[in-house]
Design a protein around this motif. Structure first.
Motif, PDB file in Angstrom:
ATOM      1  N   UNK A 244       0.868  -1.187  -0.122  1.00 60.42           N
ATOM      2  CA  UNK A 244      -0.014   0.021  -0.068  1.00 60.42           C
ATOM      3  C   UNK A 244       0.889   1.158  -0.025  1.00 60.42           C
ATOM      4  N   UNK A 245       2.089   1.155   0.674  1.00 59.72           N
ATOM      5  CA  UNK A 245       2.683   2.363   0.685  1.00 59.72           C
ATOM      6  C   UNK A 245       3.467   2.736  -0.492  1.00 59.72           C
ATOM      7  N   UNK A 246       3.925   1.738  -1.556  1.00 60.49           N
ATOM      8  CA  UNK A 246       4.350   1.978  -2.624  1.00 60.49           C
ATOM      9  C   UNK A 246       3.054   2.426  -3.714  1.00 60.49           C
ATOM     10  N   UNK A 267      -7.844  10.117  -3.637  1.00 55.23           N
ATOM     11  CA  UNK A 267      -9.102  10.572  -2.807  1.00 55.23           C
ATOM     12  C   UNK A 267      -9.453   9.198  -1.809  1.00 55.23           C
ATOM     13  N   UNK A 268      -9.454   8.114  -2.734  1.00 56.42           N
ATOM     14  CA  UNK A 268      -9.721   6.716  -1.918  1.00 56.42           C
ATOM     15  C   UNK A 268      -8.789   6.575  -1.075  1.00 56.42           C
ATOM     16  N   UNK A 269      -7.448   6.488  -1.384  1.00 52.81           N
ATOM     17  CA  UNK A 269      -6.646   6.224  -0.326  1.00 52.81           C
ATOM     18  C   UNK A 269      -6.416   6.930   0.780  1.00 52.81           C
ATOM     19  N   UNK A 270      -6.773   8.059   0.813  1.00 46.13           N
ATOM     20  CA  UNK A 270      -6.928   8.959   1.946  1.00 46.13           C
ATOM     21  C   UNK A 270      -8.251   8.544   2.571  1.00 46.13           C
ATOM     22  N   UNK A 271      -9.247   8.374   1.815  1.00 46.55           N
ATOM     23  CA  UNK A 271     -10.467   7.836   2.548  1.00 46.55           C
ATOM     24  C   UNK A 271     -10.142   6.685   3.536  1.00 46.55           C
ATOM     25  N   UNK A 272      -9.529   5.673   2.788  1.00 47.43           N
ATOM     26  CA  UNK A 272      -9.586   4.474   3.459  1.00 47.43           C
ATOM     27  C   UNK A 272      -8.230   4.085   4.214  1.00 47.43           C
ATOM     28  N   UNK A 273      -7.134   5.044   4.238  1.00 42.43           N
ATOM     29  CA  UNK A 273      -6.130   4.687   4.829  1.00 42.43           C
ATOM     30  C   UNK A 273      -5.103   3.893   4.315  1.00 42.43           C
ATOM     31  N   UNK A 274      -5.181   3.819   2.866  1.00 39.88           N
ATOM     32  CA  UNK A 274      -4.478   2.552   1.986  1.00 39.88           C
ATOM     33  C   UNK A 274      -3.120   3.430   1.684  1.00 39.88           C
ATOM     34  N   UNK A 282      -8.548  15.873   3.465  1.00 39.60           N
ATOM     35  CA  UNK A 282      -7.535  15.748   2.252  1.00 39.60           C
ATOM     36  C   UNK A 282      -8.129  14.870   1.103  1.00 39.60           C
ATOM     37  N   UNK A 283      -8.947  13.924   1.342  1.00 44.30           N
ATOM     38  CA  UNK A 283      -9.475  13.023   0.435  1.00 44.30           C
ATOM     39  C   UNK A 283     -10.600  13.944  -0.347  1.00 44.30           C
TER      40      UNK A 283
END
Length: 441
Positions: A244-246, A267-274, A282-283
């Motif tokens: 997920x970090x990469x 946006x999805x990553x900020x929403x889900x914490x991925x 920020x999402x």
């Protein structure tokens, strides 16, 4: 078989109507009676809106033939649709499926009575300058000469010409060979092309690991779409271990490079914490930036984010966004809009409007919408009550694995509802499926 060519400023598309699928409209003679007269379902091409050529597909000069199947109801509307043979390009497949669902259909009949029936249709996306065009053939000969002389960019272009059938007959093997030659010489666009070839469902060379090495090479040279591809691979673990970090890091780089779709991903990553700490503010900021750039995935993501808010004003903005996507044929947004009208969230409750949006999404074989429309039909909510059609749609959604549909079909089997008798064997099978999906009761 009838062909209709629809001319665009820079491209041509052709539609081909095919016979109704065997067995969908049957009128068998019994007891010596004469066979019943029947007609097949057909599309009235003269009233069809031309499917919009996806901008990204046109930019990359993607073309191909997709075969589609539509189930036409007795009222002439599309009840269900699916891609039966891909063009090799998902963007083209979905654009054709959405666009042609808006056609006017002449009903199948038996003894003059309208019947629900399947019909097939082909849509051909092809650029005006094809394999037999003299100008394209001259360009191909010139490009081949330069490629054979060692011009790396010409090698890439030659591979694309073979892939697209531009000035020459299509040849996937030659396309991959020339793209690979240019990729090995360090051409970033060719490296991305080879990766795309390996990942394409119709290429016969599906290999996430092979695609990964070429995406990485292209991305390291600054190829923005390769960055998006890498992020997706790391997110899904396709061809590489999940990271997920990469995934976040490469999506961030793609956004910095100005790729509109990357903002939806962020946006999805900020929403889900991925791959990053959750940050709803920020999402929404990322999604709004994507919307400003015209990305439909960002429109959908922002609508979802606003719909989860506790502020009624946000719900109203979500409905406005959903309406834009729904009118373009997006089944997810059609379903969400139907739920907004059903629940009165961001819009005045309207059961009829809800049912109509569910129907449109269900016609695109979207399982959640099939279940929602089936529920409306069973309850008679905004639409005429129809247990038989509700049962058919519940079954379709259950086959697709939609949990609520599996639960409803289990109740039908256990209790004998919707015109079905109690079916112990079916109930046991459905319990097993629910158990495997983590939804047993």
């Amino acid at each position: 078989m009838t062909t209709h060519r629809l001319r665009f400023p820079a491209a041509v598309a052709a539609m081909v109507a095919m016979a109704a699928l065997p067995g969908t409209v049957r009128a068998d003679a019994r007891d010596g009676a004469a066979p019943a007269a029947s007609t097949r379902a057909v599309a009235d091409f003269s009233k069809c809106a031309k499917p919009a050529w996806p901008v990204e597909a046109l930019r990359r000069e993607q073309q191909g033939r997709v075969t589609l199947a539509y189930r036409i109801g007795a009222d002439g509307s599309v009840e269900e649709s699916k891609v039966t043979k891909s063009s090799g390009y998902p963007l083209l497949d979905e654009a054709a499926r959405f666009g042609l669902a808006k056609c006017t259909f002449k009903l199948a009949t038996v003894n003059g009575k309208p019947q629900s029936a399947w019909m097939q249709m082909q849509y051909v996306w092809t650029l005006e300058q094809g394999a037999n065009d003299p100008a394209s053939q001259a360009a191909f000969a010139q490009t081949r000469a330069a490629a054979e002389a060692g011009d790396v960019d010409a090698q890439r272009k030659l591979g694309e010409m073979y892939q697209q059938g531009k000035g020459v007959a299509r040849d996937a093997a030659q396309a991959l060979a020339w793209l690979t030659k240019a990729a090995e010489a360090g051409n970033a666009e060719a490296q991305f092309g080879v990766a795309s070839f390996y990942l394409a469902s119709g290429s016969g060379a599906v290999s996430g690991a092979d695609a990964h090495q070429w995406l990485l090479k292209a991305a390291e040279q600054g190829h923005a779409m390769a960055m998006v591809g890498l992020s997706a691979q790391y997110s899904m673990g396709k061809g590489v271990d999940k990271d997920p970090v990469q995934a976040f890091a490469w999506m961030r780089k793609a956004a910095d490079a100005g790729v509109p779709r990357a903002f939806a991903g962020l946006g999805w990553m900020y929403q889900t914490g991925q791959g990053v700490e959750p940050d709803p503010v920020e999402a929404v900021r990322m999604l709004r930036r994507g919307v400003e750039l015209g990305d439909q995935a960002a429109v959908q993501g922002l609508a979802l984010a606003l719909n989860q808010s506790h502020a009624p004003r946000d719900h109203e903005e979500a409905v406005a966004l959903l309406l834009k996507g729904a009118e373009k044929g997006n089944p997810v947004m059609q379903t969400l809009l139907g739920k907004a009208y059903r629940d009165g969230r961001g819009a005045t409750a309207d059961a009829a409007a809800a049912a109509e949006w569910f129907r449109k999404a269900a016609a695109q074989s979207y399982a959640e919408a099939q279940f929602a429309y089936a529920d409306a039909l069973e309850q008679g909510a905004g639409v005429r009550k129809d247990d038989a059609e509700a049962l058919r749609l519940y079954e379709l959604a259950a086959r697709a694995g939609w949990p609520a549909a599996l639960q409803r079909m289990l109740a039908v089997a256990e209790r004998g509802e919707l015109g079905r008798p109690v079916d112990v064997a079916a109930a046991a099978m459905l319990r097993s499926r629910l158990g495997a999906a983590g939804g047993s009761r």
